[in-house]
Design a protein around this motif. Sequence first.
Motif, short mmCIF file in Angstrom:
data_model
loop_
_atom_site.label_atom_id
_atom_site.label_comp_id
_atom_site.label_asym_id
_atom_site.label_seq_id
_atom_site.Cartn_x
_atom_site.Cartn_y
_atom_site.Cartn_z
N MET A 1 -4.75 5.84 44.60
CA MET A 1 -4.14 4.53 44.34
C MET A 1 -3.75 3.89 45.66
N ASP A 2 -3.80 2.58 45.69
CA ASP A 2 -3.44 1.86 46.91
C ASP A 2 -1.92 1.67 46.98
N VAL A 3 -1.31 2.51 47.79
CA VAL A 3 0.14 2.41 48.03
C VAL A 3 0.32 1.74 49.38
N PRO A 4 1.09 0.69 49.51
CA PRO A 4 2.00 0.10 48.53
C PRO A 4 1.45 -1.15 47.83
N GLU A 5 0.17 -1.46 48.01
CA GLU A 5 -0.32 -2.71 47.44
C GLU A 5 -0.42 -2.68 45.92
N ARG A 6 -1.20 -1.75 45.43
CA ARG A 6 -1.34 -1.66 43.98
C ARG A 6 -0.04 -1.18 43.31
N ILE A 7 0.59 -0.22 43.97
CA ILE A 7 1.84 0.29 43.41
C ILE A 7 2.79 0.69 44.54
N GLY A 8 4.05 0.34 44.37
CA GLY A 8 5.06 0.72 45.35
C GLY A 8 5.94 1.81 44.78
N LEU A 9 6.63 2.54 45.68
CA LEU A 9 7.51 3.61 45.22
C LEU A 9 8.77 3.65 46.09
N ALA A 10 9.83 4.14 45.52
CA ALA A 10 11.04 4.37 46.31
C ALA A 10 11.86 5.48 45.69
N GLY A 11 12.58 6.18 46.56
CA GLY A 11 13.44 7.27 46.09
C GLY A 11 14.88 6.99 46.48
N PHE A 12 15.65 8.04 46.63
CA PHE A 12 17.03 7.88 47.06
C PHE A 12 17.52 9.15 47.72
N ASN A 13 18.20 8.99 48.82
CA ASN A 13 18.92 10.04 49.54
C ASN A 13 18.64 10.06 51.03
N GLY A 14 17.36 9.80 51.39
CA GLY A 14 17.02 9.89 52.79
C GLY A 14 17.01 11.32 53.29
N VAL A 15 16.44 12.23 52.50
CA VAL A 15 16.37 13.62 52.97
C VAL A 15 15.32 13.73 54.07
N ASP A 16 15.62 14.51 55.08
CA ASP A 16 14.72 14.50 56.23
C ASP A 16 13.45 15.30 55.97
N LEU A 17 13.41 15.87 54.81
CA LEU A 17 12.18 16.53 54.39
C LEU A 17 11.02 15.53 54.42
N LEU A 18 11.33 14.31 54.05
CA LEU A 18 10.30 13.29 53.95
C LEU A 18 9.63 12.99 55.28
N ASP A 19 10.31 13.33 56.36
CA ASP A 19 9.73 13.07 57.67
C ASP A 19 8.38 13.75 57.82
N GLY A 20 8.15 14.75 57.02
CA GLY A 20 6.91 15.50 57.19
C GLY A 20 5.75 14.97 56.37
N LEU A 21 6.02 13.97 55.53
CA LEU A 21 4.93 13.44 54.73
C LEU A 21 4.11 12.44 55.55
N SER A 22 2.81 12.40 55.29
CA SER A 22 1.97 11.50 56.08
C SER A 22 2.30 10.05 55.74
N CYS A 23 2.72 9.84 54.51
CA CYS A 23 3.10 8.50 54.09
C CYS A 23 4.58 8.56 53.75
N ARG A 24 5.39 7.74 54.42
CA ARG A 24 6.84 7.83 54.25
C ARG A 24 7.33 7.09 53.03
N LEU A 25 8.00 7.78 52.16
CA LEU A 25 8.55 7.19 50.95
C LEU A 25 9.74 6.29 51.30
N ALA A 26 9.77 5.11 50.69
CA ALA A 26 10.94 4.25 50.86
C ALA A 26 12.15 4.95 50.25
N THR A 27 13.30 4.81 50.91
CA THR A 27 14.48 5.50 50.39
C THR A 27 15.73 4.82 50.90
#
Lengths: 346, 346
Positions: free
Chosen positions: A273-299
Motif C-alpha cells: 500500500m502507498d503510505v502515506p498517500e493511499r493511507i496514513g497511520l499514526a500511533g501514540f507514545n513516541g517509543v524509541d523502538l520505532l527509530d529502527g523501522l525503515s518507515c517512521r510511524l507518526a506519533t
Amino acid sequence: MNRDGPNTPRRALTLRDVSEASGVSEMTVSRVLRSRGDVSETTRERVLEAARQLGYVPNKIAGALASQRVNLVAVIVPSLSNLVFPEVLSGISEELEDSGLQPVFGVTNYSTEREESVLYEMLSWRPSGVIIAGLEHSDNSRAMLENAGIPIVEIMDVDGSPVDSVVGISHKRAGIEMARAIVGAGYRKIGFLGTKMPHDHRARKRMEGFQAGLAEAGLELADQEFYSGGSALLKGREMTEAILARNPELDFLYYSNDMIGAGGLMWCLEKGMDVPERIGLAGFNGVDLLDGLSCRLATMDACRREIGRRAAAIVAGRSETGLVGGEHVELSPVLQPGDTIRKTTG
Amino acid sequence: MNRDGPNTPRRALTLRDVSEASGVSEMTVSRVLRSRGDVSETTRERVLEAARQLGYVPNKIAGALASQRVNLVAVIVPSLSNLVFPEVLSGISEELEDSGLQPVFGVTNYSTEREESVLYEMLSWRPSGVIIAGLEHSDNSRAMLENAGIPIVEIMDVDGSPVDSVVGISHKRAGIEMARAIVGAGYRKIGFLGTKMPHDHRARKRMEGFQAGLAEAGLELADQEFYSGGSALLKGREMTEAILARNPELDFLYYSNDMIGAGGLMWCLEKGMDVPERIGLAGFNGVDLLDGLSCRLATMDACRREIGRRAAAIVAGRSETGLVGGEHVELSPVLQPGDTIRKTTG
DNA sequence: GTGAAAGCGCTAACAT
DNA sequence: ATGTTAGCGCTTTCAC
C-alpha cells in the motif's frame, strides 16, 4: 549453602554488637553510622572498622519506627510490560538518586481492586510520598490517598481532579491535536484501533478527544477495532487487516499505541500500500523502538521520562514552585509526523 | 489539597485509636486485624467497623519490628528496559500473589557498585528472601548475601557457584547448542553481534559457548561487532550493515538478543537478501515481539517467566523439593528455528 | 564529644 | 475469648 558456616550469625547483628566490638556506646555508634557530626575522628574510625568487620547491616525497621521517618516512595503503575511505564520508573529513579529517597514499585494490572490492595499494603509501610498513575481510583483508594498526610502525585494524565499534585499530559488534548493534524493533511475516512481494556482511561480519553477533534471538521470515526492481550505487533497486523477488509476505503488509521501501529504499518507496507498517500497511520507514545523501522510511524511523545522526573521532584520537595502540595504540571506532547502522514503543501 | 480537611489526622492513626473507638483492648484489635482466630464474631465486627470508619491503616513497621517477620522479598535486576526483566518480575509477582509475600524491586543498571548499594539498602529492611539476577557479585555483596540468614535465589544463569539456590539456564550451553544448529544447517562463515556491556555476563557466556560450539566443528567466528546504548532495533540495522560491508561473504549472523536481531533481519529483507538461503540469522530470548514480524527470527527461549515463578516458589518455601536451601534448578531453553535458519534435508 | 533513659506502634507470651 | 506485660532495635531528648 554457607548458612552454617563459622561466621554465620544465628541472629542478625545489632547496634549493640557494634557497640561492644568497638567499646563505644550504642548511641555514638548510631551517630557515626548516620554520619551525624559531633563525633571525634578516632571514635568514628573505630566504629566504622568494627561495623565493617562484623558485616553489620542497620535495621531500618527499628530506625524508621524510632525516627518516624521512612525514606521510601511508593510508586504504583498499571503494568510493566507496557514499555511506557519502565521509562517513567527510570525517570523517577534518576531524580530520586541522591535525594535519600528510595522508590518502591507496585503493579496493579489495570485493576482497581488490585490498586486498592497494593496501595493499602504500601501505605502501611508509611512511605514519604506516593506517585500513582492515573486520576481514576476507587473511593477507598481516594480516601486512603487523601488521609495519608504525605505528598501524593498522580501522574500521566491531567484530565480530572487530582487528590494533591498532578504531573502529566492531557490525553484528551492529544487526541484532539492528532485529529486536527490528520484532517489538516486531507484525510477523511478515519478509523481508530485500540485496546479493549475498560480501565485504560488514558486511551479512552485520547479516543474521545480524537472524536471531538474530528467533529470540529464535521467528521466522525468511520470505523473502529479493539483488541486485548497478545503480542501488540501481531494484534496490530490482525486488526489492520480486519478493519481494511471491512472498510477498504479508509484512508487513515489512528492506533492507541505505537506497537500496534507499527504492526499495522508493517502489514500495509508488505501489502504494497502507498503510505502515506493511499493511507496514513499514526500511533501514540513516541517509543524509541520505532527509530529502527525503515518507515517512521507518526506519533506523539508522551513525555514519559520527564513525567517521572517531575513527579519525583515534587515528592522530594525539589520542585521549583514554592508550593507545598497541590502542584499542577501539564506537559505538552509534540506531534512527530514521521513518514506516515501526507505532507500538505500549504 | 485535602491536607487540612476536617478529617485529616495530624498524626497517623494507631491501634490505640481503633481500640478506643471500639471499646476493645489493643491486643484484641490487633488479633482481629491480623485475622488470628479466637475472637468472637461480635467483637470482630465492632472492631472492623471502627477501623473502617476511622480509615485505619496498620503500621507494618511497628508490626515487623515486634514480630521479627517482614513479608517482603527483595528482587534485584540489572534493568527494566531490557524487556526480559519485566517478564521475570511478572512471573515472580504471580507466584507470590497469595503467599502473603510482597516483592520489592531494585535496579542496578548493570553496575556492580550499584548492586552493592541496592542490596545493602534492601537488606536493611530485613526481607524474608532475596531474588537477584546473575551469579557475579562484588565480594561485599556476596558476603552480605551469605550472612543474611534468609533464602537467596540467584536467577537467570546457572554457570557459576551460587550463594544458596539458583534458578536459570546455562547460557554457555545455549551458545553451544545454537552453534551446533547453525553449523548443522550448513552455515560456515559466521559473525557475532552483541552488546559491549562488560557486565552483561550472560551475553558473554553465550558468546563463549557459541565459540566453543563452533570449535567443535573446527570453525571460528569470522567477524564480530559490538554496540552500546540507543534503540536496539536501529543498532541491529547499523551493525548488520557495518559487518556485512566489512565482510560480505558472511553467511550467518548470531545476535546477542532478539531486538538487535530483528533490526538486522529487517535490514537484510529490505536489501532483498535471500533469508535464510544466502544468509541466516538468529537472536536470543524468545520475546513475543517477534510474533509480529512477517519473517520469524530464529531464537531460543530464555524461560523468563518460568524462572521468575520457580525462584519465587523457593523463597515462598513452596518448591517441590524438600530442600531448605541450596536448590539448583536448571531449565532448558528450546531452539525456535523460525524462518531464518535454512532447513536441512537430513 | 559522649552517654542514659524513654519510647516509637506493634506483637509474643503469658495470664485470666 | 480477652487482657496484661515486656520488648523488638533503633533514635530522640536531655544530661554530662
